[in-house]
Design an enzyme around this catalytic site. Structure first.
Site, PDB file in Angstrom:
ATOM      1  N   LYS A 135      24.528 -86.556  21.069  1.00  0.00           N
ATOM      2  CA  LYS A 135      24.912 -86.536  22.491  1.00  0.00           C
ATOM      3  C   LYS A 135      25.237 -88.045  22.702  1.00  0.00           C
ATOM      4  O   LYS A 135      26.368 -88.295  23.412  1.00  0.00           O
ATOM      5  CB  LYS A 135      23.975 -86.098  23.558  1.00  0.00           C
ATOM      6  CG  LYS A 135      23.551 -84.731  23.383  1.00  0.00           C
ATOM      7  CD  LYS A 135      22.563 -84.050  24.564  1.00  0.00           C
ATOM      8  CE  LYS A 135      21.120 -85.045  24.602  1.00  0.00           C
ATOM      9  NZ  LYS A 135      20.181 -84.832  23.406  1.00  0.00           N
TER      10      LYS A 135
ATOM     11  N   ARG B 222      17.035 -81.679  31.788  1.00  0.00           N
ATOM     12  CA  ARG B 222      16.281 -81.004  30.629  1.00  0.00           C
ATOM     13  C   ARG B 222      15.603 -79.995  30.537  1.00  0.00           C
ATOM     14  O   ARG B 222      15.310 -79.356  29.680  1.00  0.00           O
ATOM     15  CB  ARG B 222      15.426 -82.323  30.183  1.00  0.00           C
ATOM     16  CG  ARG B 222      15.871 -83.435  29.329  1.00  0.00           C
ATOM     17  CD  ARG B 222      15.963 -83.369  27.740  1.00  0.00           C
ATOM     18  NE  ARG B 222      15.216 -84.418  27.223  1.00  0.00           N
ATOM     19  CZ  ARG B 222      15.988 -85.606  26.696  1.00  0.00           C
ATOM     20  NH1 ARG B 222      16.924 -85.788  27.408  1.00  0.00           N
ATOM     21  NH2 ARG B 222      15.449 -86.381  25.834  1.00  0.00           N
TER      22      ARG B 222
ATOM     23  N   ARG C 103      17.503 -92.225  11.158  1.00  0.00           N
ATOM     24  CA  ARG C 103      18.113 -92.946  12.300  1.00  0.00           C
ATOM     25  C   ARG C 103      17.428 -94.311  12.538  1.00  0.00           C
ATOM     26  O   ARG C 103      15.991 -94.457  12.343  1.00  0.00           O
ATOM     27  CB  ARG C 103      18.020 -92.245  13.742  1.00  0.00           C
ATOM     28  CG  ARG C 103      18.699 -92.667  14.628  1.00  0.00           C
ATOM     29  CD  ARG C 103      19.320 -91.616  15.627  1.00  0.00           C
ATOM     30  NE  ARG C 103      18.271 -91.485  16.405  1.00  0.00           N
ATOM     31  CZ  ARG C 103      18.647 -90.991  17.813  1.00  0.00           C
ATOM     32  NH1 ARG C 103      19.656 -90.283  18.033  1.00  0.00           N
ATOM     33  NH2 ARG C 103      17.452 -90.785  18.813  1.00  0.00           N
TER      34      ARG C 103
ATOM     35  N   ARG D 155      12.867 -96.032  16.051  1.00  0.00           N
ATOM     36  CA  ARG D 155      12.415 -95.707  17.412  1.00  0.00           C
ATOM     37  C   ARG D 155      10.927 -95.155  17.508  1.00  0.00           C
ATOM     38  O   ARG D 155      11.035 -94.122  16.457  1.00  0.00           O
ATOM     39  CB  ARG D 155      13.373 -95.030  18.236  1.00  0.00           C
ATOM     40  CG  ARG D 155      14.081 -96.037  19.265  1.00  0.00           C
ATOM     41  CD  ARG D 155      15.113 -95.285  20.152  1.00  0.00           C
ATOM     42  NE  ARG D 155      15.098 -94.021  20.457  1.00  0.00           N
ATOM     43  CZ  ARG D 155      15.715 -93.030  20.823  1.00  0.00           C
ATOM     44  NH1 ARG D 155      17.208 -93.545  21.230  1.00  0.00           N
ATOM     45  NH2 ARG D 155      15.357 -91.859  21.193  1.00  0.00           N
TER      46      ARG D 155
ATOM     47  N   ARG E 229       9.792 -83.538  19.624  1.00  0.00           N
ATOM     48  CA  ARG E 229      10.837 -83.561  20.314  1.00  0.00           C
ATOM     49  C   ARG E 229      11.553 -82.063  20.335  1.00  0.00           C
ATOM     50  O   ARG E 229      12.061 -81.729  21.038  1.00  0.00           O
ATOM     51  CB  ARG E 229      11.635 -84.689  20.191  1.00  0.00           C
ATOM     52  CG  ARG E 229      11.023 -85.926  20.786  1.00  0.00           C
ATOM     53  CD  ARG E 229      11.841 -87.111  20.119  1.00  0.00           C
ATOM     54  NE  ARG E 229      13.182 -87.404  20.500  1.00  0.00           N
ATOM     55  CZ  ARG E 229      13.953 -88.118  19.908  1.00  0.00           C
ATOM     56  NH1 ARG E 229      13.748 -88.687  18.982  1.00  0.00           N
ATOM     57  NH2 ARG E 229      15.476 -88.200  20.378  1.00  0.00           N
TER      58      ARG E 229
END
Ligand code: AMP
Length: 226
Positions: A21, A96, A135, A168, A179
């Protein structure tokens, strides 16, 4: 929406974590010239500012949970008003939840406006895990890399400023699963909500970023005479 007129677009970008996104929003901002508004970035800036609020937000984000709806909506309303963005935004990461979407709809209608499009990037759970698993981010400038699909020029270092890349906190494996669980539970009903309003354009996210943004632009063009 008026054909060929992209200057007054109000777009929401939806998709599971890892669907790209953020990357897509940045590409589309270049292509369409409308500002990228990311609640995740807003909250990370609040964390960076510190203070009691920053510490509290950090705890929520770090746990993989969502910031409460009322607080999130207030942050968005304040931001769009302060930046005069009620006519042109590419929202990434907001709404969300269904209550956020309802509140956002009333914020828009209060101003005589409505959303032009909701773009949903589809990605399977297996692909989400593969993507987020590799990531890495730059703690200094926020640039995002990926071990496989977008490695930095020098292993482990940011191309822009040479800072050592980190994973992260919310990209740690157990947080990724959390998540994803939160997404399925809270964001999936959001798709149903927007499907009912008939404003969703679904795009297959299992391709490279350039191809996915071409698909999104095509989906937005297809819907221009809605
Ligand atoms: P993101 O960068 O969009 O994945 O957002 C990072 C984190 O910020 C999320 O895991 C949430 O904790 C928080 N966050 C971002 N957007 C929202 C939202 N619309 N509602 C609640 N929490 C949010």
């Amino acid at each position: 929406m008026m054909a060929g007129n992209t200057s007054g677009m109000r777009i929401v970008l939806l998709g599971p974590p890892g669907a790209g996104k953020g990357t897509q929003a940045k590409k589309l901002v270049d292509a369409l010239g409308i500002p990228h508004v990311s609640t995740g970035d807003m909250f990370r800036r609040m964390v960076a500012l510190g203070g009691d609020l920053g510490v509290r937000i950090q705890a929520i984000i770090g746990s993989g949970h969502l910031v409460p709806d009322a607080e999130t909506c207030e942050v968005v309303e304040t931001f769009l008003t302060r930046e005069s963005l009620w006519d042109r935004f590419m929202l990434d990461g907001f709404p969300r939840t269904v209550p956020q979407a309802e509140t956002f709809d009333s914020m828009l209608s209060k101003r005589g406006k409505r959303l032009d499009a909701v773009v949903a990037i589809d990605l399977s759970e297996q692909n989400v895990l593969a993507r987020l698993g590799g990531r890495k981010s730059c703690p200094k400038c926020g640039s995002v890399y990926h071990d496989v699909s977008l490695p930095p020029k020098m292993a482990g270092l940011c191309d822009r400023d040479g800072a050592r890349l980190t994973v992260r906190e919310d990209d740690q494996p157990e947080k990724i699963l959390e998540r994803l669980r939160v997404y399925v539970r809270q964001t999936q009903p959001l798709l149903d909500y927007y499907e009912r309003a008939g404003s969703v354009r679904r795009v297959d996210g299992t391709a490279d970023a350039g191809e996915v943004s071409a698909r999104i632009l095509a989906a937005l063009r297809d819907g221009q005479n809605d």
